[in-house]
Scaffold this motif. Sequence first.
Motif, PDB file in Angstrom:
ATOM      1  N   MET A   1      29.815  53.655  49.774  1.00  0.00           N
ATOM      2  CA  MET A   1      31.264  52.908  49.895  1.00  0.00           C
ATOM      3  C   MET A   1      31.450  52.303  51.439  1.00  0.00           C
ATOM      4  SD  MET A   1      33.959  54.765  47.545  1.00  0.00           S
ATOM      5  CE  MET A   1      34.287  56.066  48.707  1.00  0.00           C
ATOM      6  N   TYR A   5      33.070  48.728  52.360  1.00  0.00           N
ATOM      7  CA  TYR A   5      33.949  48.729  53.549  1.00  0.00           C
ATOM      8  C   TYR A   5      33.617  47.871  54.768  1.00  0.00           C
ATOM      9  CZ  TYR A   5      36.773  49.861  57.705  1.00  0.00           C
ATOM     10  OH  TYR A   5      37.661  49.698  58.580  1.00  0.00           O
ATOM     11  N   HIS A   8      33.617  44.124  53.615  1.00  0.00           N
ATOM     12  CA  HIS A   8      35.264  43.944  54.110  1.00  0.00           C
ATOM     13  C   HIS A   8      36.408  43.870  52.821  1.00  0.00           C
ATOM     14  CE1 HIS A   8      34.379  42.892  58.503  1.00  0.00           C
ATOM     15  NE2 HIS A   8      33.603  42.627  57.838  1.00  0.00           N
ATOM     16  N   MET A   9      35.259  45.095  51.790  1.00  0.00           N
ATOM     17  CA  MET A   9      35.844  44.553  50.406  1.00  0.00           C
ATOM     18  C   MET A   9      37.442  45.661  50.829  1.00  0.00           C
ATOM     19  SD  MET A   9      34.217  42.896  48.245  1.00  0.00           S
ATOM     20  CE  MET A   9      32.415  42.720  47.970  1.00  0.00           C
ATOM     21  N   GLU A  10      38.491  44.905  49.438  1.00  0.00           N
ATOM     22  CA  GLU A  10      39.764  46.218  49.932  1.00  0.00           C
ATOM     23  C   GLU A  10      39.916  46.484  48.436  1.00  0.00           C
ATOM     24  OE1 GLU A  10      42.282  42.925  50.720  1.00  0.00           O
ATOM     25  OE2 GLU A  10      41.608  42.798  53.187  1.00  0.00           O
ATOM     26  N   VAL A  12      38.020  48.329  44.986  1.00  0.00           N
ATOM     27  CA  VAL A  12      36.935  48.370  44.677  1.00  0.00           C
ATOM     28  C   VAL A  12      37.476  49.407  43.902  1.00  0.00           C
ATOM     29  CG1 VAL A  12      35.221  50.295  45.917  1.00  0.00           C
ATOM     30  CG2 VAL A  12      36.245  49.036  47.170  1.00  0.00           C
ATOM     31  N   GLN A  45      37.899  56.583  50.075  1.00  0.00           N
ATOM     32  CA  GLN A  45      38.076  55.485  49.160  1.00  0.00           C
ATOM     33  C   GLN A  45      39.804  55.196  49.894  1.00  0.00           C
ATOM     34  OE1 GLN A  45      39.086  58.522  46.280  1.00  0.00           O
ATOM     35  NE2 GLN A  45      39.034  57.638  44.777  1.00  0.00           N
ATOM     36  N   ARG A  47      39.766  54.168  53.033  1.00  0.00           N
ATOM     37  CA  ARG A  47      38.977  52.641  53.853  1.00  0.00           C
ATOM     38  C   ARG A  47      39.486  51.695  53.157  1.00  0.00           C
ATOM     39  NH1 ARG A  47      33.832  54.045  56.440  1.00  0.00           N
ATOM     40  NH2 ARG A  47      35.205  52.561  58.420  1.00  0.00           N
ATOM     41  N   PHE A  48      40.002  51.442  51.569  1.00  0.00           N
ATOM     42  CA  PHE A  48      39.975  50.368  51.286  1.00  0.00           C
ATOM     43  C   PHE A  48      41.367  50.006  51.013  1.00  0.00           C
ATOM     44  CE2 PHE A  48      35.824  51.786  50.116  1.00  0.00           C
ATOM     45  CZ  PHE A  48      34.989  50.583  50.885  1.00  0.00           C
ATOM     46  N   ARG A  49      41.781  49.017  50.458  1.00  0.00           N
ATOM     47  CA  ARG A  49      43.535  48.827  50.078  1.00  0.00           C
ATOM     48  C   ARG A  49      43.875  49.824  48.410  1.00  0.00           C
ATOM     49  NH1 ARG A  49      45.035  43.066  49.508  1.00  0.00           N
ATOM     50  NH2 ARG A  49      44.442  43.502  47.187  1.00  0.00           N
ATOM     51  N   CYS A  51      41.694  52.074  44.986  1.00  0.00           N
ATOM     52  CA  CYS A  51      39.989  52.655  45.098  1.00  0.00           C
ATOM     53  C   CYS A  51      40.163  53.144  43.889  1.00  0.00           C
ATOM     54  CB  CYS A  51      39.461  53.154  46.173  1.00  0.00           C
ATOM     55  SG  CYS A  51      37.571  54.147  46.025  1.00  0.00           S
TER      56      CYS A  51
END
Length: 96
Positions: A1, A5, A8-10, A12, A45, A47-49, A51
């Motif tokens: 993951m 990150y 810059h994937m938001e 997942v 998890q 760290r993403f908008r 997941c």
Amino acid sequence: MPSLYDLHMEMVEIWSNSDFAVQAINVPGDWPKYHSLLDRLRYAQSRFRTCQVKLSSVCANLAARKIAKSVTNEGRYHSYLARGEPTWLHTTIKED
């Protein structure tokens, strides 16, 4: 993951064919034996908008299963996206 990150994937999605793994990730309090591992996964998890963790069938997504096996069996610990895919991956994706 971390590679997702870094790219810059938001949003997942994590798919697993293991019902136990999906349950453990979605309801970590029910799996105290794996507290340390699940805490690290929850941090990743966060760290993403979004997941989401979802259950897939064993037959689904042959390419993802082959990638996972090549990571563990062949020591391919760097992102396929960053380093380029192995020669068999293109064919597998077409077949999948």
